[in-house]
Design an enzyme around this catalytic site. Structure first.
Site, PDB file in Angstrom:
ATOM      1  N   SER A   1       0.789  -1.232   0.000  1.00  0.00           N
ATOM      2  CA  SER A   1       0.000   0.000   0.000  1.00  0.00           C
ATOM      3  C   SER A   1       0.824   1.285   0.000  1.00  0.00           C
ATOM      4  O   SER A   1       0.300   2.346  -0.341  1.00  0.00           O
ATOM      5  CB  SER A   1      -0.928   0.010   1.218  1.00  0.00           C
ATOM      6  OG  SER A   1      -0.177  -0.147   2.414  1.00  0.00           O
ATOM      7  N   GLU A   2       2.085   1.223   0.375  1.00  0.00           N
ATOM      8  CA  GLU A   2       2.878   2.456   0.483  1.00  0.00           C
ATOM      9  C   GLU A   2       4.334   2.136   0.130  1.00  0.00           C
ATOM     10  O   GLU A   2       5.213   2.206   0.981  1.00  0.00           O
ATOM     11  CB  GLU A   2       2.777   3.055   1.889  1.00  0.00           C
ATOM     12  CG  GLU A   2       1.354   3.350   2.336  1.00  0.00           C
ATOM     13  CD  GLU A   2       1.268   4.005   3.702  1.00  0.00           C
ATOM     14  OE1 GLU A   2       2.294   4.550   4.180  1.00  0.00           O
ATOM     15  OE2 GLU A   2       0.176   3.975   4.311  1.00  0.00           O
ATOM     16  N   LEU A   3       4.584   1.836  -1.120  1.00  0.00           N
ATOM     17  CA  LEU A   3       5.898   1.317  -1.499  1.00  0.00           C
ATOM     18  C   LEU A   3       6.880   2.426  -1.836  1.00  0.00           C
ATOM     19  O   LEU A   3       6.590   3.320  -2.639  1.00  0.00           O
ATOM     20  CB  LEU A   3       5.750   0.386  -2.709  1.00  0.00           C
ATOM     21  CG  LEU A   3       7.031  -0.299  -3.197  1.00  0.00           C
ATOM     22  CD1 LEU A   3       7.682  -1.132  -2.091  1.00  0.00           C
ATOM     23  CD2 LEU A   3       6.737  -1.171  -4.413  1.00  0.00           C
TER      24      LEU A   3
END
Length: 376
Positions: A259-261
């Site tokens: 979700s937050e790479l």
């Protein structure tokens, strides 16, 4: 060569040129469409800038608003909502056919000052639950049918697997997560609902989220996916740990999202992931900020290698992974420039500070064409 042969050769070259140009212009989202969505975190202002919006249109089919959907931004005063930025984000996303993710409804951070008090005293459980239900009903209800999925609860556990100490826990109790998911489902029964957290490759924290998912499912409370935040580095985590985490969550019957790479290229003076427990040591500033100019070619190659390694894991789990979201468009805006030390120059994303694609973009496009990673 006669005239007709000449014309045929020119037409062939023109068609070939159009074909190859079209392939070259195909973005990440199109190339990964049969595997999983490719998303990006943006601000509303990003979408009004030609170069940034062009990158978003080309490469990403899922958008998460990085800031403006958090409670402190939406409801500065009780009952007074400021929806303008989010409305613009939602309108732009729908105009350009993007899936939209709401981030986030419940978090220990980014809350307005008034939220947990009344007349300078702490709220009762009942009153805080009422505020939570009203907020979720108002926000999720406003974007019903427009926002595809919601990060309902964000970062509720510590690395040791215990509940994070927060006003939500202190006032409501451990069931604040259950209530939030129930309120979100009531506000939009068709929306996908997610739990989102970092550090989910660590067993104790992973165990806690597994228990959470099992508890919600046992009570019939909808939860559709878990978001594994991917705030990683060139060496952390071991790809095997990510592989095992995805397998474990998928076995519970939920989808998995990265979700937050982003992938930091800087040395870390403390834990290599988002958190409050980084211990700053006595390393010299120059050692902690080695790439304050251009990113060296060899380090850029390492970054591409690392992203490829991570995407090899994700492609192997394509049946379970439904989205990979990069946490920002370019290095210039990345939060990693300021954590855990301020004013460092990090280079964690796909596009550099001049919005030029790095080697990693070419590498990931090629990997999509292969569809899998060949073992060396």
């Amino acid at each position: 060569m006669d005239f007709f042969s000449y014309v045929k050769s020119i037409l062939f070259l023109a068609v070939f040129s159009l074909f190859t140009t079209g392939c070259a212009q195909t973005g990440l989202a199109d190339r990964y469409r049969e595997y999983f969505d490719i998303g990006v975190a943006v601000s509303t202002s990003d979408l009004s800038e030609f170069e940034k919006s062009s990158i978003v249109k080309k490469h990403f089919n899922s958008l998460t608003h990085e800031f403006s959907m958090k409670w402190s931004q939406l409801e500065v005063k009780p009952g007074k909502y400021e929806f303008e930025m989010v409305d613009q984000f939602v309108a732009w996303g729908h105009e350009h056919g993007k899936k939209l993710v709401g981030h986030t409804l419940v978090w220990h951070k980014a809350n307005p000052d008034w939220l947990f008090t009344e007349d300078d005293s702490n709220l009762s459980r009942a009153k805080l639950l009422a505020r939570l239900e009203k907020h979720i009903s108002t926000v999720v209800g406003r974007y019903k049918g427009k926002v595809y999925g919601w990060d309902v609860v964000n970062e509720a556990f510590g690395y040791d697997g215990t509940f994070r100490k927060s006003p939500w826990l202190n006032i409501i109790g451990e069931d604040f997560i259950e209530r939030a998911f129930e309120f979100a489902h009531a506000a939009d029964p068709d929306a996908k609902l997610y739990y989102n957290d970092y550090g989910l490759v660590h067993k104790s924290k992973q165990d806690a989220v597994v228990r959470l998912i099992q508890r919600l499912k046992s009570k019939g409370i909808p939860i559709h996916a878990v978001g594994i935040q991917g705030h990683y580095s060139l060496t952390y985590p071991d790809a095997k740990l990510l592989d095992e985490a995805i397998s474990r969550f998928a076995s519970l019957g939920v989808e998995v999202m990265i979700s937050e790479l982003d992938v930091s290229v800087l040395p870390f003076p403390g834990p290599e992931e988002r958190g409050e427990d980084a211990e700053i040591n006595n390393l010299r500033a120059a050692e902690l900020d080695p790439y304050s100019g251009a990113l060296p070619t060899d380090i850029e190659a390492q970054l591409a290698d690392r992203y490829q390694e991570l995407f090899c894991v994700l492609l192997a789990h394509r049946a379970s992974v439904n989205r990979v979201t990069f946490w920002g468009i370019s290095d210039a805006e990345s939060w990693r420039n300021n954590w855990p030390l301020p004013e460092r120059m990090d280079h964690p994303l796909l596009f550099d500070r001049n919005l030029k694609p790095k080697l990693v973009v070419e590498r990931l496009l090629h990997l999509a064409d292969e569809g899998e990673c060949k073992e060396s």
